[in-house]
Design a protein around this motif. Structure first.
Motif, mmCIF file in Angstrom:
data_model
loop_
_atom_site.group_PDB
_atom_site.id
_atom_site.type_symbol
_atom_site.label_atom_id
_atom_site.label_comp_id
_atom_site.label_asym_id
_atom_site.label_seq_id
_atom_site.Cartn_x
_atom_site.Cartn_y
_atom_site.Cartn_z
ATOM 1 N N VAL A 111 -2.033 3.467 0.274
ATOM 2 C CA VAL A 111 -1.041 3.996 -0.660
ATOM 3 C C VAL A 111 -0.749 3.037 -1.803
ATOM 4 O O VAL A 111 -0.727 3.431 -2.978
ATOM 5 C CB VAL A 111 0.264 4.360 0.087
ATOM 6 C CG1 VAL A 111 1.392 4.638 -0.893
ATOM 7 C CG2 VAL A 111 0.027 5.582 0.969
ATOM 8 N N GLU A 170 -7.121 5.677 0.023
ATOM 9 C CA GLU A 170 -6.306 6.018 1.180
ATOM 10 C C GLU A 170 -5.329 4.911 1.558
ATOM 11 O O GLU A 170 -4.584 5.056 2.522
ATOM 12 C CB GLU A 170 -7.207 6.396 2.355
ATOM 13 C CG GLU A 170 -7.972 7.680 2.066
ATOM 14 C CD GLU A 170 -8.859 8.131 3.205
ATOM 15 O OE1 GLU A 170 -8.917 7.414 4.234
ATOM 16 O OE2 GLU A 170 -9.498 9.190 3.074
ATOM 17 N N LYS A 178 6.123 11.205 1.222
ATOM 18 C CA LYS A 178 4.932 11.874 0.691
ATOM 19 C C LYS A 178 5.225 13.330 0.312
ATOM 20 O O LYS A 178 4.613 13.860 -0.615
ATOM 21 C CB LYS A 178 3.788 11.794 1.698
ATOM 22 C CG LYS A 178 3.222 10.382 1.829
ATOM 23 C CD LYS A 178 1.955 10.336 2.639
ATOM 24 C CE LYS A 178 1.405 8.912 2.672
ATOM 25 N NZ LYS A 178 0.167 8.805 3.483
ATOM 26 N N SER A 221 -3.657 2.635 -4.158
ATOM 27 C CA SER A 221 -3.812 3.893 -4.878
ATOM 28 C C SER A 221 -2.780 4.026 -5.990
ATOM 29 O O SER A 221 -3.105 4.437 -7.113
ATOM 30 C CB SER A 221 -3.691 5.060 -3.891
ATOM 31 O OG SER A 221 -4.058 6.278 -4.494
ATOM 32 N N THR A 238 6.731 13.006 -2.981
ATOM 33 C CA THR A 238 5.647 12.721 -3.931
ATOM 34 C C THR A 238 4.936 13.995 -4.336
ATOM 35 O O THR A 238 4.685 14.236 -5.527
ATOM 36 C CB THR A 238 4.643 11.728 -3.316
ATOM 37 O OG1 THR A 238 5.311 10.501 -3.015
ATOM 38 C CG2 THR A 238 3.495 11.449 -4.278
ATOM 39 N N LEU A 241 8.346 5.654 -1.219
ATOM 40 C CA LEU A 241 6.955 5.713 -0.773
ATOM 41 C C LEU A 241 6.439 4.322 -0.428
ATOM 42 O O LEU A 241 5.820 4.116 0.625
ATOM 43 C CB LEU A 241 6.087 6.353 -1.855
ATOM 44 C CG LEU A 241 4.595 6.496 -1.532
ATOM 45 C CD1 LEU A 241 4.389 7.463 -0.374
ATOM 46 C CD2 LEU A 241 3.822 6.971 -2.758
ATOM 47 N N GLU A 286 5.645 2.433 3.362
ATOM 48 C CA GLU A 286 4.384 1.790 3.720
ATOM 49 C C GLU A 286 4.623 0.381 4.251
ATOM 50 O O GLU A 286 4.005 -0.044 5.223
ATOM 51 C CB GLU A 286 3.446 1.739 2.507
ATOM 52 C CG GLU A 286 2.909 3.091 2.102
ATOM 53 C CD GLU A 286 2.085 3.731 3.207
ATOM 54 O OE1 GLU A 286 1.133 3.082 3.703
ATOM 55 O OE2 GLU A 286 2.386 4.879 3.577
ATOM 56 N N PRO A 339 -0.575 9.744 -3.989
ATOM 57 C CA PRO A 339 -0.070 8.457 -4.486
ATOM 58 C C PRO A 339 -0.774 7.977 -5.748
ATOM 59 O O PRO A 339 -0.141 7.370 -6.617
ATOM 60 C CB PRO A 339 -0.317 7.505 -3.307
ATOM 61 C CG PRO A 339 -0.284 8.391 -2.107
ATOM 62 C CD PRO A 339 -0.932 9.669 -2.556
#
Length: 450
Positions: A404, A402, A57, A407, A60, A30, A34, A114
């Protein structure tokens, strides 16, 4: 999970269970997706494999929901889990009532995955010990190389787009501030890569036992963030750099306690007052100089347009007490209600818009928990404190949820704070005693060089 007991010892060589290995793999994929978000979207969309962009995701979602089901099936229904599920159900109902679209609420829940992954990752991270550091440093290096490469070269994914159904999506945002390009590197946006550099550098400087590498990384992070022209992240970097030495050994105990205690509360109150003040003050900063426009133009736009418009949206399409529910703002709204879309651009406004007045006890819990952490005797508590304060500072001008990486780091801090007594013994293996402040590492480095 929010309530999974951590029944392991403090041996650093303890074997990870299969689900913990899967969790850490999911977390790394993840975060890597990003860091390389722009490049991956460009390559996969050109290869007609767009679906693979969302694989991390999807993993996730699979893991988070699987953990919920596992806990419930095995009767692990602690108060924190029951409370969390109750709040999610309530905010989902609120979201459906105000958006009249269950798909929008579902997308809103997908956005916060996340954060939940960060919460559930605490036990596995505790068992994985400092073996995480090479991966963190590798991700920082990738983000740094991307920024430097983007500064000297024109990247093919910058400004490109791809199609999913009828929706055209940006691969990597191409934009400028004055005459300066907002560099995104391998990522999707300049602010995303700036946050990546800061958070990975923070983890490294706190947890690493090495005296040279963390200092080099931290000193390089400031100029690299400057290249992205992301002012809120540069502000957070400057404040963390000031806070670190003031919380180290050369200040008095009473000063350290006061600073540790007051900082989270100050940051939270400031973050709430900034957007709230727009209900009572009509701002006009009258920026005339080029440097003023460069530094304050986006902040002025938030004061004059974004934050007042978000409050107007809430009062007209939501409720001041209950908010607008999950999916009522941000990316979910962008896809399902583009005509009234608002990014919020403030963490405190975002969670107020989502949960109404329920955000107040959460913010009070988070600030109080950070304020009472014993950061002098545990580098893990130190890490949680700095990650938490960093997220709160970044939240002055972004919605946090928002992004990732923010978060995930926020979720990790929340997970630790919810069960810090439960995790205390095992986290000694993960973090141990503090490895020294930025200032002490700099002092040691200078001594070694001589």
């Amino acid at each position: 999970m929010l309530s999974t007991p951590l029944s392991i010892g403090s041996r650093p060589d303890i074997v990870l269970q299969h689900r913990e290995r899967f969790l850490l793999l999911t977390l790394f994929l993840l975060l890597a997706s990003e860091v390389f978000g722009g490049a991956l979207r460009y390559l996969l969309s050109n290869a007609s494999m767009t679906w693979m962009i969302y694989l991390p995701k999807i993993l996730t979602a699979f893991f988070v929901f699987g953990m919920f089901v596992f806990d419930i099936y095995h009767g692990v229904l602690r108060r924190s889990l029951v409370l969390f599920l109750s709040i999610v159900c309530f905010l989902s109902i609120v979201g459906i009532l105000f958006t009249n679209n269950i798909s929008q609420v579902g997308f809103g829940f997908f956005v916060i995955l996340p954060l939940l992954l960060g919460v559930v990752s605490v036990p596995a991270l505790a068992k994985f010990s400092n073996r995480l550091l090479p991966y963190v440093i590798a991700l920082w290096a990738a983000a740094a190389i991307g920024v430097i490469y983007d500064f000297y070269s024109e990247l093919p994914w910058s400004g490109a787009s791809y199609q999913i159904g009828d929706q055209e999506l940006i691969v990597s945002r191409q934009w400028r501030t004055q005459e300066f390009d907002r560099i995104a590197g391998f990522s999707r946006a300049s602010f995303a890569v700036a946050d990546q550099l800061l958070i990975f550098a923070t983890i490294t400087i706190i947890l690493s036992r090495d005296r040279l590498i963390p200092v080099v990384i931290w000193l390089m992070t400031g100029p690299l963030i400057t290249l992205t022209t992301t002012k809120k992240t540069l502000l957070a970097y400057a404040l963390l750099t000031l806070l670190a030495p003031m919380l180290s050994h050369w200040t008095s105990i009473s000063f350290k306690i006061a600073l540790r205690t007051l900082t989270p509360w100050f940051v939270v109150v400031t973050g709430m007052v900034l957007p709230l003040s727009t209900l009572f003050v009509n701002y006009s900063l009258d920026i005339n100089s080029d440097i003023g426009v460069l530094l304050l133009n986006s902040f002025e736009d938030r004061l004059i347009n974004t934050w007042p418009d978000t409050f107007k949206l809430l009062f007209e399409h939501g409720n001041a007490i209950f908010g607008r529910g999950i999916g009522g703002i941000g990316m979910a709204q962008f896809y399902f209600e583009p005509e009234i879309f608002s990014p919020a651009d403030n963490f405190y406004l975002y969670i107020y818009f989502t949960s109404g007045l329920l955000c107040l006890p959460f913010l009070a819990f988070f600030a109080r928990s950070l304020a009472t952490l014993d950061i002098q005797h545990s580098s893990c508590a130190q890490l949680v404190w700095f990650l938490g304060v960093n997220a709160l500072i970044l939240g002055w001008a972004s919605n946090d949820i928002e992004d990732v990486l923010i978060s995930v780091s926020l979720g990790f801090a929340i997970g630790f704070l919810l069960h810090k007594k439960q995790y205390r013994e095992s986290l000694i293996a993960f973090c141990g005693m503090p490895s020294g402040s930025i200032r002490s590492k700099l002092r040691s480095w200078r001594h070694h060089s001589q």
